[in-house]
Write a protein that holds these residues in place. Sequence first.
Motif, short mmCIF file in Angstrom:
data_model
loop_
_atom_site.label_atom_id
_atom_site.label_comp_id
_atom_site.label_asym_id
_atom_site.label_seq_id
_atom_site.Cartn_x
_atom_site.Cartn_y
_atom_site.Cartn_z
N GLU A 33 36.83 50.04 30.18
CA GLU A 33 37.24 48.75 29.63
C GLU A 33 38.63 48.83 29.01
O GLU A 33 39.41 47.88 29.07
CB GLU A 33 36.23 48.26 28.60
N ARG A 34 38.95 49.98 28.42
CA ARG A 34 40.30 50.13 27.85
C ARG A 34 41.35 50.13 28.95
O ARG A 34 42.43 49.54 28.79
CB ARG A 34 40.38 51.42 27.04
N ILE A 35 41.05 50.77 30.06
CA ILE A 35 41.98 50.76 31.18
C ILE A 35 42.10 49.35 31.76
O ILE A 35 43.20 48.88 32.07
CB ILE A 35 41.56 51.78 32.25
N VAL A 36 40.99 48.63 31.89
CA VAL A 36 41.04 47.25 32.37
C VAL A 36 41.96 46.43 31.47
O VAL A 36 42.86 45.71 31.95
CB VAL A 36 39.63 46.63 32.42
N ALA A 37 41.76 46.51 30.15
CA ALA A 37 42.57 45.74 29.21
C ALA A 37 44.05 46.14 29.31
O ALA A 37 44.94 45.28 29.23
CB ALA A 37 42.07 45.95 27.78
N SER A 38 44.32 47.42 29.50
CA SER A 38 45.70 47.90 29.58
C SER A 38 46.40 47.36 30.83
O SER A 38 47.56 46.93 30.77
CB SER A 38 45.72 49.43 29.60
N TYR A 39 45.68 47.33 31.95
CA TYR A 39 46.32 46.88 33.19
C TYR A 39 46.39 45.36 33.26
O TYR A 39 47.25 44.82 33.96
CB TYR A 39 45.62 47.50 34.40
N LEU A 40 45.51 44.68 32.54
CA LEU A 40 45.66 43.23 32.43
C LEU A 40 46.97 42.90 31.71
O LEU A 40 47.70 41.98 32.10
CB LEU A 40 44.47 42.63 31.69
N GLN A 41 47.29 43.66 30.66
CA GLN A 41 48.57 43.47 29.99
C GLN A 41 49.73 43.79 30.91
O GLN A 41 50.75 43.08 30.94
CB GLN A 41 48.66 44.38 28.75
N LEU A 42 49.58 44.84 31.70
CA LEU A 42 50.64 45.23 32.63
C LEU A 42 50.83 44.15 33.69
O LEU A 42 51.96 43.84 34.10
CB LEU A 42 50.27 46.57 33.28
N HIS A 43 49.72 43.54 34.12
CA HIS A 43 49.79 42.44 35.08
C HIS A 43 50.51 41.23 34.48
O HIS A 43 51.37 40.62 35.12
CB HIS A 43 48.37 42.06 35.52
N GLN A 44 50.18 40.92 33.24
CA GLN A 44 50.80 39.78 32.57
C GLN A 44 52.30 40.00 32.38
O GLN A 44 53.08 39.04 32.34
CB GLN A 44 50.12 39.53 31.23
N SER A 45 52.72 41.26 32.31
CA SER A 45 54.14 41.57 32.15
C SER A 45 54.87 41.59 33.49
O SER A 45 56.10 41.76 33.52
CB SER A 45 54.31 42.92 31.45
N GLY A 46 54.14 41.44 34.60
CA GLY A 46 54.75 41.43 35.93
C GLY A 46 54.84 42.78 36.59
O GLY A 46 55.48 42.92 37.65
N HIS A 47 54.17 43.80 36.03
CA HIS A 47 54.28 45.15 36.59
C HIS A 47 52.99 45.66 37.22
O HIS A 47 52.92 46.84 37.58
CB HIS A 47 54.72 46.13 35.49
N ALA A 48 51.99 44.82 37.35
CA ALA A 48 50.77 45.20 38.07
C ALA A 48 50.38 44.02 38.96
O ALA A 48 50.46 42.86 38.53
CB ALA A 48 49.65 45.56 37.11
N HIS A 49 49.97 44.32 40.18
CA HIS A 49 49.68 43.27 41.16
C HIS A 49 48.38 43.57 41.88
O HIS A 49 47.96 44.72 42.01
CB HIS A 49 50.82 43.16 42.17
N SER A 50 47.77 42.51 42.38
CA SER A 50 46.58 42.65 43.22
C SER A 50 46.80 41.92 44.54
O SER A 50 47.52 40.93 44.61
CB SER A 50 45.35 42.06 42.50
N VAL A 51 46.19 42.44 45.57
CA VAL A 51 46.13 41.76 46.87
C VAL A 51 44.65 41.52 47.15
O VAL A 51 43.84 42.46 47.08
CB VAL A 51 46.76 42.61 47.99
N GLU A 52 44.31 40.27 47.42
CA GLU A 52 42.91 39.89 47.58
C GLU A 52 42.61 39.45 49.02
O GLU A 52 43.45 38.83 49.68
CB GLU A 52 42.55 38.74 46.64
N CYS A 53 41.41 39.76 49.48
CA CYS A 53 40.91 39.27 50.77
C CYS A 53 39.66 38.44 50.53
O CYS A 53 38.71 38.90 49.88
CB CYS A 53 40.58 40.44 51.71
N TRP A 54 39.68 37.22 51.07
CA TRP A 54 38.59 36.27 50.88
C TRP A 54 38.00 35.89 52.23
O TRP A 54 38.70 35.86 53.24
CB TRP A 54 39.10 35.00 50.21
N LEU A 55 36.71 35.58 52.22
CA LEU A 55 36.03 35.08 53.41
C LEU A 55 35.58 33.66 53.18
O LEU A 55 34.92 33.36 52.18
CB LEU A 55 34.82 35.94 53.77
#
Length: 240
Positions: free
Chosen positions: A94-116
């Motif tokens: 959970e600490r890593i999740v929270a840390s990377y959410l902050q990194l995402h909000q700063s523009g330095h972490a990204h996700s690529v999603e696949c939907w059906l």
Amino acid sequence: MHSPIRAPIPVETLLLAYRSGIFPMADAREDTEVFWVEPRDRAIIPLEGLHISKSLRKAIRQDRFIVTIDQAFERVIRACSEPRPGHEESWISERIVASYLQLHQSGHAHSVECWLAPEDGTDATPSLVGGLYGVSFDQVFCGESMFSQADNASKVALAWLVAMMRQADFKLLDCQFMTDHLASMGAVEMPQKDYLKLVRQARGMPRSTLRDAFAHFSDNEGEPHSSPGKLIAQSLTQTS
């Protein structure tokens, strides 16, 4: 009353670590501590050397999945944190999740999603069935984890990521540790010191952002492209 979750790792600390070839992991999902990893050997996927099987190329060209970027970052990282067959624990706490959410909000972490989309053709919301997330700095993308709940879903996300990185003029796609899955996609392994040389060579801003590169494949003068998958497959044809 103290919170069981320690404060997130500061964005500046994470970016400094990644530029130094180091990244955090946890022993378990419930662990509030992290440890810092500097692999002896590093896996990367050369952007001109992605291996694409016939079945994967078909899935890409047929637009089997609706692909997006940064539309469900938290859902992707939480899906990646779920235990896998043969692995009772996840290193994504959970600490890593929270840390990377902050990194995402700063523009330095990204996700690529696949939907059906629903098979019955209704207007029901598409289901998230695969994706990946990672850290971006300079002309480097460090892939952290991926998940797949449908055949080829995470591989399609990876192919889109490579195409976007090439379009944006990124230089380095880091995969951290070598696996059979990554090797089948063209990953190669090198000593950490050689990896750090590549990181130094990839300093500076890329030509465009990953989101702009995504728009190049998905939009046609502001309108949705009729077959973005064909553009992705064509862009990778010369080297894969």
